[in-house]
Scaffold this active site. Structure first.
Site, PDB file in Angstrom:
ATOM      1  N   ASP A  77      -4.932  39.981   5.334  1.00 17.74           N
ATOM      2  CA  ASP A  77      -3.965  38.951   4.952  1.00 17.74           C
ATOM      3  C   ASP A  77      -4.605  37.620   5.322  1.00 17.74           C
ATOM      4  OD1 ASP A  77      -1.932  37.117   4.713  1.00 17.74           O
ATOM      5  OD2 ASP A  77      -0.583  38.062   6.162  1.00 17.74           O
ATOM      6  N   LYS A  96      -6.190  27.305   2.915  1.00 21.48           N
ATOM      7  CA  LYS A  96      -5.719  28.086   1.775  1.00 21.48           C
ATOM      8  C   LYS A  96      -5.045  27.201   0.722  1.00 21.48           C
ATOM      9  CE  LYS A  96      -2.822  32.181   0.920  1.00 21.48           C
ATOM     10  NZ  LYS A  96      -2.036  33.218   1.648  1.00 21.48           N
ATOM     11  N   GLU A 133       0.578  39.341  -2.271  1.00 15.23           N
ATOM     12  CA  GLU A 133       1.201  39.520  -0.960  1.00 15.23           C
ATOM     13  C   GLU A 133       2.523  40.294  -1.050  1.00 15.23           C
ATOM     14  OE1 GLU A 133       1.198  35.485   0.480  1.00 15.23           O
ATOM     15  OE2 GLU A 133      -0.991  35.476   0.607  1.00 15.23           O
ATOM     16  N   ASP A 180       9.349  35.477   1.681  1.00 14.01           N
ATOM     17  CA  ASP A 180       8.214  35.241   2.576  1.00 14.01           C
ATOM     18  C   ASP A 180       8.216  33.794   3.067  1.00 14.01           C
ATOM     19  OD1 ASP A 180       5.781  34.790   3.801  1.00 14.01           O
ATOM     20  OD2 ASP A 180       4.582  35.788   2.270  1.00 14.01           O
TER      21      ASP A 180
HETATM   22  P1  ADP Z   1       1.395  32.285   6.998  1.00 11.75           P
HETATM   23  O1  ADP Z   1       1.771  33.412   6.113  1.00 11.75           O
HETATM   24  O2  ADP Z   1       1.749  30.933   6.427  1.00 11.75           O
HETATM   25  O3  ADP Z   1      -0.016  32.323   7.473  1.00 11.75           O
HETATM   26  P2  ADP Z   1       2.921  33.468   9.208  1.00 11.75           P
HETATM   27  O4  ADP Z   1       3.638  34.495   8.441  1.00 11.75           O
HETATM   28  O5  ADP Z   1       1.915  33.912  10.196  1.00 11.75           O
HETATM   29  O6  ADP Z   1       2.308  32.338   8.295  1.00 11.75           O
HETATM   30  O7  ADP Z   1       4.043  32.587   9.939  1.00 11.75           O
HETATM   31  C1  ADP Z   1       3.721  31.592  10.845  1.00 11.75           C
HETATM   32  C2  ADP Z   1       4.981  30.867  11.216  1.00 11.75           C
HETATM   33  O8  ADP Z   1       5.899  31.773  11.845  1.00 11.75           O
HETATM   34  C3  ADP Z   1       4.725  29.736  12.188  1.00 11.75           C
HETATM   35  O9  ADP Z   1       5.423  28.585  11.766  1.00 11.75           O
HETATM   36  C4  ADP Z   1       5.301  30.293  13.478  1.00 11.75           C
HETATM   37  O10 ADP Z   1       5.757  29.252  14.320  1.00 11.75           O
HETATM   38  C5  ADP Z   1       6.452  31.133  12.951  1.00 11.75           C
HETATM   39  N1  ADP Z   1       6.906  32.123  13.930  1.00 11.75           N
HETATM   40  C6  ADP Z   1       6.171  33.084  14.541  1.00 11.75           C
HETATM   41  N2  ADP Z   1       6.922  33.781  15.402  1.00 11.75           N
HETATM   42  C7  ADP Z   1       8.166  33.247  15.333  1.00 11.75           C
HETATM   43  C8  ADP Z   1       9.403  33.516  16.029  1.00 11.75           C
HETATM   44  N3  ADP Z   1       9.489  34.477  16.957  1.00 11.75           N
HETATM   45  N4  ADP Z   1      10.484  32.769  15.700  1.00 11.75           N
HETATM   46  C9  ADP Z   1      10.400  31.794  14.778  1.00 11.75           C
HETATM   47  N5  ADP Z   1       9.273  31.485  14.124  1.00 11.75           N
HETATM   48  C10 ADP Z   1       8.167  32.201  14.398  1.00 11.75           C
HETATM   49 MG    MG Z   2       1.761  34.993   4.938  1.00 12.24          MG
END
Ligand code: ADP
Ligand code: MG
Length: 618
Positions: A23, A87, A187, A211
């Site tokens: 991912d 990205k 995704e 998502d």
């Molecule tokens: P991406 O797909 O954009 O790479 P992710 O799916 O990894 O991102 O999501 C990252 C986001 O999720 C960040 O903004 C992070 O702060 C938020 N995040 C991670 N854990 C939590 C949580 N426990 N509660 C709220 N937000 C969260």
């Molecule tokens: Mg993602």
């Protein structure tokens, strides 16, 4: 046309060799595999560390690259050398990004607003493909360290709305990182696989994948029939995500402390420190009611209730997107069989609550939302490895199809492994003033230079009316019908002239030859990409020299002696750099020439406009 199973059977894949699922996220990236014993997908991580690798790249003074947690720490201290959200740049021109220019704290080259963007750090230039490849290399490296075995093959996920150019860029990044990218998958498709949806061939269902990540929000409606995932609609907001929640908290705290927007902008390190605390607060509030800490001696407090008020508009925006996606698919909430939650930000209780209210059902959130996409990619990888169920055997193109562009480069319109039937089109233009025709050469293969690929057909689009270089808009369309017959059309959009030709894509190519071509593309990947970067830089330099020359011929009298001398010297330096094998040098010389010519080009333009305004006296 080929079934992927044939490729596997003819030996391009060895069963023992591991294929990973990746991912490649805007905020975080991770890698997953099917556990050899439990046969369950697992995200790879070192002892006591997280599976997520922040998609952040830091370049130190010496040009060394660091990726991940450590790089993220430099966001505060070295904003110009620390690249996040690469990205978002994939397959984009400056034109595409300029409305969000302030979002990026690092330098994005804005000279040529229509060509693909580059990022500048110190005196080096990086394409989004380069940047993503650094992240992929780090993932590959970590996986090899954990698994104690080489990792060379991968399935990489991309958002469902990614276009050909963005998918191709992702593929190239994989190649550059030394990975054979067996498949690019969506995704939301990966997420549903991780929930086991679509693994039963007799199954038919319509699902919604919600998502919400760090910086982007995607809603996808999929129909799954007989193992085929069809995207019915997508919607979303490419600038909506957990970062917005963090920013809202920062603003709230700043307002409470009487810190103005300007103060925050001026004091970047304070702003970043507050952002980190804000993210911690947000995460804490996913499971608790009040967050309290102390920053630089001052207390910071945030209640869940206040937090929910701060983010309500963002959550509502996401729900409006869901509504639009359903409308585009001509569906209603009750038609959706399953709602799947993806992305770290779906851990926020208000998000879950709002989504389940909108769809009128409980959402599926049992799989870790950070990992669900990578886990699904691992399942797809396992299927490709032939270990698992005879699934997802869609008819696909075995080799990429594209045309020759300036410098003998292969420009892929339909990537390998695309589903059949398939259609793609892209616009091109002329290189020379008054160019009356365009030769369209169609190629098949994975190499970056057409001379290494196989020519399928060639035809001329003639009778293009005389226009300056860059003016004609020639749209090239590729259509592969269900029988695997490719039709290529070329149309000049301003004049409407048109030509087309029918090609049989793999006519005469045996499976062994297809395998050979794929193998060669992997062996030569690194050379190819370096070659492409330098050829592109050279083409750009040649074009700039040409336009500058034309400008000088027309406007020499309006320039000062010094401007003329400086320009001549800079043009000479650029000309010289073209002969050398150093793309960074060429880009640097392009920058320099642009910096010299920009002031007078603007001046001349202003004069021309004011003359035109004052009643055409000349
Ligand atoms: P991406 O797909 O954009 O790479 P992710 O799916 O990894 O991102 O999501 C990252 C986001 O999720 C960040 O903004 C992070 O702060 C938020 N995040 C991670 N854990 C939590 C949580 N426990 N509660 C709220 N937000 C969260
Ligand atoms: Mg993602």
């Amino acid at each position: 046309m080929a079934k992927i199973a044939i490729n596997i059977a003819t030996g391009s894949l060895q069963k023992e060799e591991i294929i990973v699922g990746i991912d490649l996220g805007t905020t975080n990236s991770l890698i997953a595999i099917i556990h050899p014993e439990t046969k369950q997908p697992v995200a790879l991580k070192e002892h006591n560390s997280a599976s997520l690798v922040p998609s952040v790249i830091y370049f130190d003074e010496a040009g060394n690259v660091t990726v991940g947690e450590e790089a993220r720490d430099h966001l505060i201290t070295s904003p110009h050398q620390t690249i996040f959200s690469a990205k978002r740049l994939m397959g984009k021109s400056y034109q595409d990004l300029k409305n969000h220019a302030s979002f990026f704290t690092y330098k994005i080259i804005d000279d040529n607003s229509e060509s693909l963007v580059k990022v500048q750090v110190a005196d080096k230039f990086y394409s989004p493909v380069d940047l993503s490849s650094f992240i992929l290399k780090e993932l590959k490296h970590r996986a090899e360290h954990i698994l104690k075995t080489p990792v060379n093959k991968a399935v990489i996920t991309v958002p469902a709305y990614f276009n050909d150019a963005q998918r191709q860029a992702t593929r190239d990044a994989g190649k550059l990182a030394g990975l054979d990218v067996l498949r690019i998958i969506n995704e939301p498709t990966a997420a549903s696989l991780a929930y086991g949806i679509g693994l039963d061939k007799s199954e038919e269902s319509i699902i919604a994948v919600y998502d919400l990540g760090g910086g982007t929000f995607d809603i996808s409606i999929l129909r799954i029939t007989g193992g085929i995932f069809e995207v019915l609609s997508t919607n979303g907001d490419t600038y909506l995500g957990g970062d917005d929640f963090d920013n809202a908290i920062v603003k709230h705290w700043a307002a409470e402390a009487g810190i103005s927007d300007e103060d925050l902008q001026a004091n970047k390190s304070l702003a970043q420190a507050l952002r980190l605390e804000a993210e911690a607060a947000k995460k804490y509030l996913s499971d608790n009611d009040v967050f309290e800490t102390v920053l630089h001696g001052d207390p910071l407090v945030l209640s869940k209730k206040t937090f929910e008020e701060l983010i309500a508009t963002f959550v509502n925006t996401s729900i409006s997107c869901c509504r639009k996606a359903l409308k585009d698919a001509s569906l209603e909430p009750k038609d959706i069989g399953t709602v799947v939650m993806v992305g770290g930000s779906t851990r926020v209780p208000l998000v879950k609550k709002s989504v389940s209210e909108f769809f009128g059902r409980t959402v599926n959130d049992s799989v870790n939302p950070d990992e669900v996409v990578a886990l699904g990619a691992a399942i797809q990888a396992d299927i490709l490895a032939g270990n698992n169920r005879d699934l997802l055997l869609l008819d696909i193109t075995a080799l990429s199809l594209g045309i020759e562009t300036a410098g003998g480069l292969m420009d892929v319109l339909i990537p390998r492994n695309a589903k059949i039937p398939s259609r793609a089109s892209r616009q091109y233009t002329t290189q020379v003033d008054g160019q009356p025709g365009m030769r369209i050469s169609v190629y098949q293969g994975e190499r970056d230079l057409v001379k290494d690929n196989r020519k399928l057909a060639e035809f001329n689009l003639s009778n293009i009316p005389g226009m300056p270089a860059g003016m004609p808009k020639v749209e090239i369309g590729f259509l592969i019908n269900a029988d695997g017959i490719l039709t290529v059309t070329a149309r000049e959009l301003r004049s409407g002239i048109e030509q087309s030709i029918e090609v049989k894509p793999q006519y005469g190519l045996t499976d062994a030859e297809v395998e050979q071509m794929l193998l060669e593309s992997i062996t030569h990947a690194k050379d190819d990409i370096a070659m492409r970067a330098i050829t592109e830089a050279r083409t750009e330099a040649e074009q700039l020299l040409k336009t500058t020359e034309r400008f000088l011929q027309k406007n020499a009298t309006l320039l000062t002696q010094e401007e003329l001398l400086q320009t001549a010297a800079s043009m000479q330096a650029l000309q010289l750099s073209i002969t050398m094998n150093d793309k960074d040098l060429i880009h640097k010389k392009i920058e320099e020439l642009n910096d010299i010519s920009r002031p007078y080009a603007e001046r001349v333009m202003d004069e021309a406009i004011s003359k035109a305004m004052s009643g055409k006296k000349i």
